[in-house]
Design a protein around this motif. Structure first.
Motif, mmCIF file in Angstrom:
data_model
loop_
_atom_site.group_PDB
_atom_site.id
_atom_site.type_symbol
_atom_site.label_atom_id
_atom_site.label_comp_id
_atom_site.label_asym_id
_atom_site.label_seq_id
_atom_site.Cartn_x
_atom_site.Cartn_y
_atom_site.Cartn_z
ATOM 1 N N THR A 117 0.867 -1.178 0.000
ATOM 2 C CA THR A 117 0.000 0.000 0.000
ATOM 3 C C THR A 117 0.901 1.226 0.000
ATOM 4 O O THR A 117 1.747 1.376 0.880
ATOM 5 C CB THR A 117 -0.916 0.029 1.236
ATOM 6 O OG1 THR A 117 -1.744 -1.136 1.245
ATOM 7 C CG2 THR A 117 -1.793 1.277 1.232
ATOM 8 N N LEU A 119 1.307 5.436 -0.078
ATOM 9 C CA LEU A 119 0.793 6.798 0.048
ATOM 10 C C LEU A 119 1.813 7.722 -0.597
ATOM 11 O O LEU A 119 2.986 7.723 -0.212
ATOM 12 C CB LEU A 119 0.604 7.192 1.514
ATOM 13 C CG LEU A 119 -0.376 6.376 2.352
ATOM 14 C CD1 LEU A 119 -0.526 7.006 3.731
ATOM 15 C CD2 LEU A 119 -1.727 6.272 1.674
ATOM 16 N N TYR A 166 -3.339 9.138 7.959
ATOM 17 C CA TYR A 166 -3.568 8.303 6.780
ATOM 18 C C TYR A 166 -2.812 6.979 6.884
ATOM 19 O O TYR A 166 -3.332 5.918 6.521
ATOM 20 C CB TYR A 166 -3.131 9.038 5.523
ATOM 21 C CG TYR A 166 -4.112 10.079 5.018
ATOM 22 C CD1 TYR A 166 -5.455 9.762 4.819
ATOM 23 C CD2 TYR A 166 -3.688 11.371 4.711
ATOM 24 C CE1 TYR A 166 -6.350 10.710 4.346
ATOM 25 C CE2 TYR A 166 -4.576 12.323 4.229
ATOM 26 C CZ TYR A 166 -5.898 11.997 4.054
ATOM 27 O OH TYR A 166 -6.797 12.929 3.571
ATOM 28 N N VAL A 170 -4.884 3.410 6.667
ATOM 29 C CA VAL A 170 -4.806 2.370 5.630
ATOM 30 C C VAL A 170 -4.430 1.014 6.221
ATOM 31 O O VAL A 170 -4.751 -0.024 5.643
ATOM 32 C CB VAL A 170 -3.806 2.741 4.504
ATOM 33 C CG1 VAL A 170 -4.294 3.963 3.743
ATOM 34 C CG2 VAL A 170 -2.391 2.959 5.031
ATOM 35 N N ALA A 176 -7.524 -1.145 1.602
ATOM 36 C CA ALA A 176 -6.358 -0.386 1.154
ATOM 37 C C ALA A 176 -5.231 -1.281 0.648
ATOM 38 O O ALA A 176 -4.271 -0.800 0.035
ATOM 39 C CB ALA A 176 -5.830 0.488 2.298
ATOM 40 N N ARG A 179 -3.053 -1.026 -2.858
ATOM 41 C CA ARG A 179 -3.462 0.163 -3.611
ATOM 42 C C ARG A 179 -2.490 1.325 -3.429
ATOM 43 O O ARG A 179 -1.718 1.359 -2.467
ATOM 44 C CB ARG A 179 -4.867 0.602 -3.181
ATOM 45 C CG ARG A 179 -5.947 -0.399 -3.530
ATOM 46 C CD ARG A 179 -7.305 0.035 -3.005
ATOM 47 N NE ARG A 179 -7.735 1.312 -3.585
ATOM 48 C CZ ARG A 179 -8.861 1.938 -3.225
ATOM 49 N NH1 ARG A 179 -9.652 1.400 -2.297
ATOM 50 N NH2 ARG A 179 -9.192 3.081 -3.790
ATOM 51 N N PHE A 181 -2.345 5.539 -3.133
ATOM 52 C CA PHE A 181 -3.164 6.708 -2.832
ATOM 53 C C PHE A 181 -2.304 7.979 -2.884
ATOM 54 O O PHE A 181 -1.111 7.936 -2.594
ATOM 55 C CB PHE A 181 -3.782 6.594 -1.434
ATOM 56 C CG PHE A 181 -4.673 5.401 -1.242
ATOM 57 C CD1 PHE A 181 -5.994 5.427 -1.651
ATOM 58 C CD2 PHE A 181 -4.177 4.247 -0.655
ATOM 59 C CE1 PHE A 181 -6.811 4.321 -1.470
ATOM 60 C CE2 PHE A 181 -4.988 3.139 -0.471
ATOM 61 C CZ PHE A 181 -6.318 3.173 -0.883
ATOM 62 N N VAL A 183 -1.970 11.810 -1.239
ATOM 63 C CA VAL A 183 -2.419 12.541 -0.058
ATOM 64 C C VAL A 183 -1.860 13.961 -0.089
ATOM 65 O O VAL A 183 -0.730 14.193 -0.522
ATOM 66 C CB VAL A 183 -1.992 11.829 1.248
ATOM 67 C CG1 VAL A 183 -2.585 10.439 1.309
ATOM 68 C CG2 VAL A 183 -0.479 11.762 1.412
ATOM 69 N N HIS A 250 -8.400 11.124 -5.441
ATOM 70 C CA HIS A 250 -8.857 11.409 -4.080
ATOM 71 C C HIS A 250 -9.469 10.193 -3.375
ATOM 72 O O HIS A 250 -10.250 10.339 -2.436
ATOM 73 C CB HIS A 250 -9.870 12.556 -4.105
ATOM 74 C CG HIS A 250 -9.323 13.832 -4.670
ATOM 75 N ND1 HIS A 250 -8.616 14.741 -3.912
ATOM 76 C CD2 HIS A 250 -9.350 14.331 -5.940
ATOM 77 C CE1 HIS A 250 -8.251 15.753 -4.678
ATOM 78 N NE2 HIS A 250 -8.669 15.539 -5.914
ATOM 79 N N ILE A 252 -8.322 8.187 -1.220
ATOM 80 C CA ILE A 252 -7.998 8.077 0.205
ATOM 81 C C ILE A 252 -9.043 8.768 1.081
ATOM 82 O O ILE A 252 -9.283 8.363 2.221
ATOM 83 C CB ILE A 252 -6.591 8.672 0.483
ATOM 84 C CG1 ILE A 252 -6.123 8.320 1.897
ATOM 85 C CG2 ILE A 252 -6.591 10.187 0.283
ATOM 86 C CD1 ILE A 252 -5.802 6.888 2.108
ATOM 87 N N ARG A 253 -9.728 9.801 0.522
ATOM 88 C CA ARG A 253 -10.670 10.565 1.328
ATOM 89 C C ARG A 253 -11.911 9.732 1.669
ATOM 90 O O ARG A 253 -12.581 9.993 2.666
ATOM 91 C CB ARG A 253 -11.084 11.842 0.583
ATOM 92 C CG ARG A 253 -9.934 12.770 0.240
ATOM 93 C CD ARG A 253 -9.300 13.377 1.479
ATOM 94 N NE ARG A 253 -10.230 14.190 2.221
ATOM 95 C CZ ARG A 253 -10.470 15.477 1.943
ATOM 96 N NH1 ARG A 253 -9.846 16.051 0.919
ATOM 97 N NH2 ARG A 253 -11.308 16.172 2.672
ATOM 98 N N LEU A 255 -11.705 6.303 1.990
ATOM 99 C CA LEU A 255 -11.230 5.207 2.835
ATOM 100 C C LEU A 255 -10.906 5.686 4.251
ATOM 101 O O LEU A 255 -11.198 5.009 5.245
ATOM 102 C CB LEU A 255 -9.980 4.594 2.201
ATOM 103 C CG LEU A 255 -9.632 3.163 2.594
ATOM 104 C CD1 LEU A 255 -10.643 2.190 2.017
ATOM 105 C CD2 LEU A 255 -8.233 2.813 2.103
#
Length: 281
Positions: A117, A119, A166, A170, A176, A179, A181, A183, A250, A252-253, A255
């Motif tokens: 995962t 970010l 965040y 996740v 998550a 994936r 994302f 941020v 977006h 992440i917003r 999740l």
């Protein structure tokens, strides 16, 4: 600390566990030594990878080797997820060596089969962070500033507290897994706008003299002269500052739903943390 507060058992891997003063169980490990990693990763459900080698002359090779070593050790130890903090930037752009390295690390961490995962963040605003320290020290040391072209590049800074939120979020949502994302904080700003806001918050004068032809090499030497960031790290960061780093996706917003703080609030928190550390020193 946030993981501990959320009820997770934490192992903090470091090359010097005797000097560690954070929460969790300090354990010795080195990302360049696979034999040291397997024992400390065993029985861990997830592993955070927050490593880079920007101060090394050959940081791209060093980071690639470390990521691959960590990936194989995590697979051997039975780790079920790796969570990585990388860098924002459009893949279609001509990315700097720094951002290309971050992308390569994303890929290599998954080479042994453990889901990753990722970010991707731009400027992280928090006491002690390299990019934030460049901004703060430039404003503090230079009431009159000669600026290169990169100060007009747009970025989406994010408070370190929001990044941590965040990162914890996740981990706690299986959706998550595997994936990537993007941020960012609430504001999209140029580097120049960021410096002007810091100056205004601190009540400092800031006169800007644009010099469009200032080269990346001269920019990095300039940073080394007026901040405590070494020229090699400065050059890697300056090269990245030509790439616009703004959140385009977006997911992440949904999740991890919360409203990230604005830039001024992030700056005030970073300055407050610095003041507290100075008082306690």
């Amino acid at each position: 600390m946030a993981l501990d507060a959320a009820g997770h058992q934490v192992r903090a891997m470091t090359r010097k566990p005797g000097a560690y003063r954070g929460v969790g169980e300090p354990v010795r490990g080195d990302v360049h030594d696979g034999d040291s990693l397997v024992p400390v990763l065993r029985d861990c459900a997830a592993a955070y990878y927050l490593v880079h080698s920007l101060d090394d002359v050959d940081f791209e090779r060093q980071d690639a080797e470390a990521a691959l070593t960590f990936a194989h050790a995590a697979a051997e130890a039975g780790v079920r997820r790796i969570i990585y903090l990388g860098g924002l930037g459009e893949d279609s752009d001509e990315l700097s060596a720094h951002l290309r390295s971050r992308r390569e690390v994303e890929h290599l961490l998954g080479q042994a089969g453990v889901p990753v995962t990722t970010l991707r963040a731009g400027i992280i605003v928090g006491h002690g962070g390299i990019s934030w320290e460049i901004t703060r020290q430039l404003v503090e040391h230079l009431p009159v500033m000669v600026t290169p072209r990169w100060v007009h590049t747009r970025t989406q800074p994010i408070a370190v507290d929001d990044v941590v939120r965040y990162l914890v979020g996740v981990l706690e949502d299986p959706a998550a897994t595997g994936r990537t994302f993007e941020v960012g904080g609430r504001d999209v700003l140029t580097y120049l706008e960021m410096m002007r806001r810091v100056a205004a918050i601190q009540g400092r004068p800031l006169v800007v003299v644009p010099v469009p032809l200032l080269s990346p090499r001269l920019s990095s030497l300039w940073l080394a002269l007026v901040t405590d960031v070494d020229a090699r790290t400065g050059r890697s960061l300056v090269d990245s500052m030509s790439n616009e780093v703004v959140v385009a996706e977006h997911g992440i917003r949904e999740l991890v739903p919360f409203e990230p703080m604005d830039y001024d609030s992030a700056v005030l928190l970073a300055l407050g943390e610095r003041a507290r550390q100075k008082r306690s020193a």
